[in-house]
Design a protein around this motif. Structure first.
Motif, PDB file in Angstrom:
ATOM      1  N   LEU A 102       0.828  -1.205   0.000  1.00 43.48           N
ATOM      2  CA  LEU A 102       0.000   0.000   0.000  1.00 43.48           C
ATOM      3  C   LEU A 102       0.866   1.260   0.000  1.00 43.48           C
ATOM      4  O   LEU A 102       0.553   2.243  -0.678  1.00 43.48           O
ATOM      5  N   LYS A 103       1.955   1.239   0.747  1.00 46.05           N
ATOM      6  CA  LYS A 103       2.849   2.400   0.757  1.00 46.05           C
ATOM      7  C   LYS A 103       3.513   2.580  -0.598  1.00 46.05           C
ATOM      8  O   LYS A 103       3.745   3.714  -1.050  1.00 46.05           O
ATOM      9  N   GLN A 104       3.816   1.468  -1.270  1.00 45.25           N
ATOM     10  CA  GLN A 104       4.384   1.553  -2.611  1.00 45.25           C
ATOM     11  C   GLN A 104       3.377   2.154  -3.588  1.00 45.25           C
ATOM     12  O   GLN A 104       3.730   3.008  -4.422  1.00 45.25           O
ATOM     13  N   MET A 105       2.122   1.708  -3.485  1.00 48.07           N
ATOM     14  CA  MET A 105       1.070   2.250  -4.344  1.00 48.07           C
ATOM     15  C   MET A 105       0.878   3.740  -4.084  1.00 48.07           C
ATOM     16  O   MET A 105       0.711   4.535  -5.021  1.00 48.07           O
ATOM     17  N   ALA A 106       0.921   4.116  -2.816  1.00 48.66           N
ATOM     18  CA  ALA A 106       0.763   5.519  -2.453  1.00 48.66           C
ATOM     19  C   ALA A 106       1.912   6.357  -3.003  1.00 48.66           C
ATOM     20  O   ALA A 106       1.705   7.463  -3.514  1.00 48.66           O
ATOM     21  N   ALA A 107       3.133   5.821  -2.926  1.00 52.11           N
ATOM     22  CA  ALA A 107       4.302   6.543  -3.426  1.00 52.11           C
ATOM     23  C   ALA A 107       4.198   6.772  -4.934  1.00 52.11           C
ATOM     24  O   ALA A 107       4.512   7.861  -5.439  1.00 52.11           O
ATOM     25  N   ARG A 108       3.758   5.731  -5.659  1.00 54.03           N
ATOM     26  CA  ARG A 108       3.606   5.876  -7.113  1.00 54.03           C
ATOM     27  C   ARG A 108       2.540   6.923  -7.449  1.00 54.03           C
ATOM     28  O   ARG A 108       2.707   7.722  -8.370  1.00 54.03           O
ATOM     29  N   THR A 109       1.448   6.905  -6.686  1.00 54.42           N
ATOM     30  CA  THR A 109       0.376   7.865  -6.936  1.00 54.42           C
ATOM     31  C   THR A 109       0.836   9.282  -6.638  1.00 54.42           C
ATOM     32  O   THR A 109       0.505  10.223  -7.371  1.00 54.42           O
ATOM     33  N   ARG A 110       1.611   9.457  -5.574  1.00 57.61           N
ATOM     34  CA  ARG A 110       2.144  10.794  -5.260  1.00 57.61           C
ATOM     35  C   ARG A 110       3.048  11.292  -6.385  1.00 57.61           C
ATOM     36  O   ARG A 110       3.056  12.485  -6.714  1.00 57.61           O
ATOM     37  N   ALA A 111       3.826  10.371  -6.980  1.00 54.39           N
ATOM     38  CA  ALA A 111       4.694  10.750  -8.102  1.00 54.39           C
ATOM     39  C   ALA A 111       3.858  11.226  -9.285  1.00 54.39           C
ATOM     40  O   ALA A 111       4.188  12.227  -9.943  1.00 54.39           O
ATOM     41  N   HIS A 112       2.740  10.524  -9.564  1.00 53.19           N
ATOM     42  CA  HIS A 112       1.842  10.936 -10.641  1.00 53.19           C
ATOM     43  C   HIS A 112       1.224  12.298 -10.330  1.00 53.19           C
ATOM     44  O   HIS A 112       1.049  13.136 -11.225  1.00 53.19           O
ATOM     45  N   ILE A 113       0.884  12.509  -9.064  1.00 54.85           N
ATOM     46  CA  ILE A 113       0.285  13.783  -8.657  1.00 54.85           C
ATOM     47  C   ILE A 113       1.266  14.931  -8.885  1.00 54.85           C
ATOM     48  O   ILE A 113       0.897  15.989  -9.422  1.00 54.85           O
TER      49      ILE A 113
END
Length: 274
Positions: free
Chosen positions: A228-239
């Motif tokens: 979940l933290k990995q998914m969150a990190a990827r999403t923050r990068a997209h943001i």
């Protein structure tokens, strides 16, 4: 004096033993499904807090990007339609995020005492043990109360439900052996149908997105990784990438408006889609 049982009594005893075993199995399956529902709700709450709310933020930025693009070419119907669709999606994502964050206050963690109280009472009051329609409806209401108390972790309420049923006149049974035999046969049939439904519910739960993702998260966690933290990190990068794009588009629009204002003395901001 030897008490010789009639064939009906022998058969009734057999059916009652079968029914007792089915009652135990049904109570266990109901508790098992209640636990699974609670575990999935708890996982979904964590997913919302760590990942889904970021998706909502990303959808909002993408909608703003589309709106800035529409401002650049206000006569392009295709771009305008895309902006409207992304805005709808962003609003839906935001609404879901608010709803899910409210659910995150939910803390389901039943104690062994609560689990035992649930199983014991479910074994007695289950609607599929009733034959009379009115009694079945009454038990549906009781089962709903039991599930609510269990999910809330309210041991006092669980104890009260148990005590109320223990003192209820409905627990007193009578009638002839033949009636008891028919009752047992019908109860066995109803319990078996309910067990089939619970099995179906479990199978459906096990192919749901939440269940599959939870399994993946647990597998990764066992290997020392937090999915979940990995998914969150990827999403923050997209943001961050989308935020930079949005900032550039806004600068382009502001520059265009400033140019028209300086060159022609016109403020076109009010004529462009916002």
């Amino acid at each position: 004096m030897i008490n010789v049982q009639s064939p009906e009594e022998i058969e009734l005893n057999k059916k009652q033993r079968v029914l007792d075993r089915l009652k135990d199995r049904l109570a266990f399956r109901e508790e098992e499904m209640a636990d699974l529902r609670g575990e999935l709700e708890r996982f979904e709450a964590r997913y919302t807090m760590e990942v889904a709310r970021l998706y909502a933020e990303f959808d909002e930025i993408e909608a703003e990007i589309a709106e800035e693009e529409a401002r650049l070419v206000p006569d392009d119907e295709e771009i305008k339609k895309k902006a409207e669709e992304l805005r709808r999606r962003a609003e839906e994502s935001a609404a879901r995020a608010v709803e899910d964050v409210d659910k995150c206050n939910f803390r389901w963690n039943p104690t062994p005492e609560a689990k035992k109280a649930y199983r014991d009472l479910a074994r007695i009051i289950h609607p599929d043990l009733a034959l009379d329609p009115a009694e079945k409806e009454r038990r549906h209401f009781l089962m709903t109360e039991l599930n609510d108390a269990y999910y809330a972790g309210d041991q006092t309420r669980l104890n009260k439900l148990t005590e109320d049923h223990r003192n209820s006149p409905d627990v007193i049974q009578g009638d002839s052996i033949g009636d008891e035999l028919v009752r047992a046969i019908r109860q066995i049939s109803q319990v078996k149908r309910r067990l089939e439904k619970l099995g179906k519910e479990r199978r459906e739960a096990e192919v749901s997105e939440s269940f599959i993702l939870r399994q993946k998260v647990e597998t990764e966690m066992a290997a020392g990784r937090d999915l979940l933290k990995q998914m969150a990190a990827r999403t923050r990068a997209h943001i961050l990438k989308s935020e930079r794009r949005l900032a550039n588009l806004r600068k382009v629009n502001e520059a265009a408006e400033e140019y028209v204002k300086e060159r022609y003395g016109m403020d076109i901001g009010s004529f462009r889609q916002k």
